[in-house]
Design a protein around this motif. Structure first.
Motif, mmCIF file in Angstrom:
data_model
loop_
_atom_site.group_PDB
_atom_site.id
_atom_site.type_symbol
_atom_site.label_atom_id
_atom_site.label_comp_id
_atom_site.label_asym_id
_atom_site.label_seq_id
_atom_site.Cartn_x
_atom_site.Cartn_y
_atom_site.Cartn_z
ATOM 1 N N HIS A 126 -38.672 0.072 -75.651
ATOM 2 C CA HIS A 126 -39.759 -0.032 -76.868
ATOM 3 C C HIS A 126 -41.105 -0.429 -76.151
ATOM 4 O O HIS A 126 -41.872 -0.101 -76.683
ATOM 5 N N ARG A 127 -41.168 -1.176 -75.129
ATOM 6 C CA ARG A 127 -42.503 -1.697 -74.534
ATOM 7 C C ARG A 127 -43.062 -0.421 -74.084
ATOM 8 O O ARG A 127 -44.401 -0.577 -74.248
ATOM 9 N N THR A 185 -31.345 -4.880 -73.092
ATOM 10 C CA THR A 185 -32.335 -5.041 -72.076
ATOM 11 C C THR A 185 -33.170 -3.750 -72.016
ATOM 12 O O THR A 185 -34.422 -3.711 -71.974
ATOM 13 N N LYS A 210 -35.089 -2.404 -75.021
ATOM 14 C CA LYS A 210 -36.452 -3.463 -75.082
ATOM 15 C C LYS A 210 -37.399 -2.827 -74.187
ATOM 16 O O LYS A 210 -38.561 -2.768 -74.457
ATOM 17 N N ALA A 213 -33.738 -4.286 -79.982
ATOM 18 C CA ALA A 213 -34.720 -3.934 -79.172
ATOM 19 C C ALA A 213 -36.026 -3.679 -80.513
ATOM 20 O O ALA A 213 -37.170 -3.104 -79.814
#
Length: 248
Positions: free
Chosen positions: A178-179, A172, A175, A222
């Motif tokens: 990555h965002r 999580t 991820k 991710a």
């Protein structure tokens, strides 16, 4: 620009200072064992354990006090000029001032994801008490990094991400990174691995680290691609990650 230096034994000194309970307990067991044990095999095992502990300290001194780790020269090959840097640590920060020095034209944000209920290393608690946080450091949750989408050029996770022991929490977190990363941005993850060199250095202590396969699985989950993997001494691996791919 003035060069930032470390004292000759700063790294190994911190290791002993923050993990003193282990060394005191081991020393007591060694002394009691050698004084009261008559069995040759037991004595040999105790001496072997003592040699392994000394070897671990010697290798740690090499990594943290004698190598190029804290010069950050190993980042030169990236040839990037980031505008916005985020340095994320797990409660003990030895690198933010170094990154600010290396990238003086970039803005720097520092995040601390340490959660005493989830990340239970006593050594981190001691380090936090001894060293003040970098100015402006924000405490964050690994589930919600307080940055806008595609807003960061470079994210640094230097000897920190392994403290996220739960695989779901770790996935999580990446991820979220990555965002936040721009299309051409990079994430730099520096870690010891659960491999042969680190077993030689730390014996069963190497189980505190994750294998290269585990890291690549996390990155792939991710949608982060390993652009490059670089060895910083035989005991440290630096992963350079980019967006929109699967681990190579």
């Amino acid at each position: 620009m003035e060069k930032i230096s470390r004292t000759p034994f700063q790294g190994i000194g911190n290791i002993i200072r923050f993990n003193w309970h282990f060394y005191v307990l081991f020393l007591l067991l060694l002394v009691v064992g050698l004084l009261f044990t008559q069995y040759t095999l037991t004595r040999l095992m105790l001496c072997g354990a003592a040699i392994a502990t000394l070897l671990s300290l010697l290798i740690s001194w090499y990594i943290y006090d004698r190598s190029d780790l804290y010069t950050l020269q190993w980042l030169d090959d990236l040839e990037l000029r980031p505008r916005h840097i985020v340095n994320i640590h797990a409660g003990f920060d030895e690198t933010s001032h170094l990154l600010a020095h290396k990238y003086p034209e970039a803005s720097l944000q520092v995040f601390d994801f340490y959660n005493p209920e989830m990340h239970t290393e006593v050594s981190i608690e001691r380090a936090r008490k001894r060293y003040a946080p970098y100015a402006g450091t924000k405490v964050i949750s690994t589930a919600a990094v307080p940055l806008g989408p595609a807003s960061v050029d470079m994210v640094f996770l230097l000897l920190a991400a392994h403290e996220i022991r739960d695989p779901v929490e770790r996935a999580t977190f990446f991820k979220e990174l990555h965002r936040c990363l721009t299309a051409n941005g990079r994430i730099v993850v520096l870690e010891h691995l659960r491999d042969v060199p680190n077993f030689i250095a730390y014996t069963i202590g190497f189980l505190h680290f994750f294998s290269g396969a585990t890291w690549r699985k996390t990155f792939a989950s991710a949608q982060l691609q390993v652009e490059n993997e670089e060895k910083i001494t035989p005991f440290l691996s630096a992963y350079i990650l980019q967006k929109n791919g699967t681990a190579s």
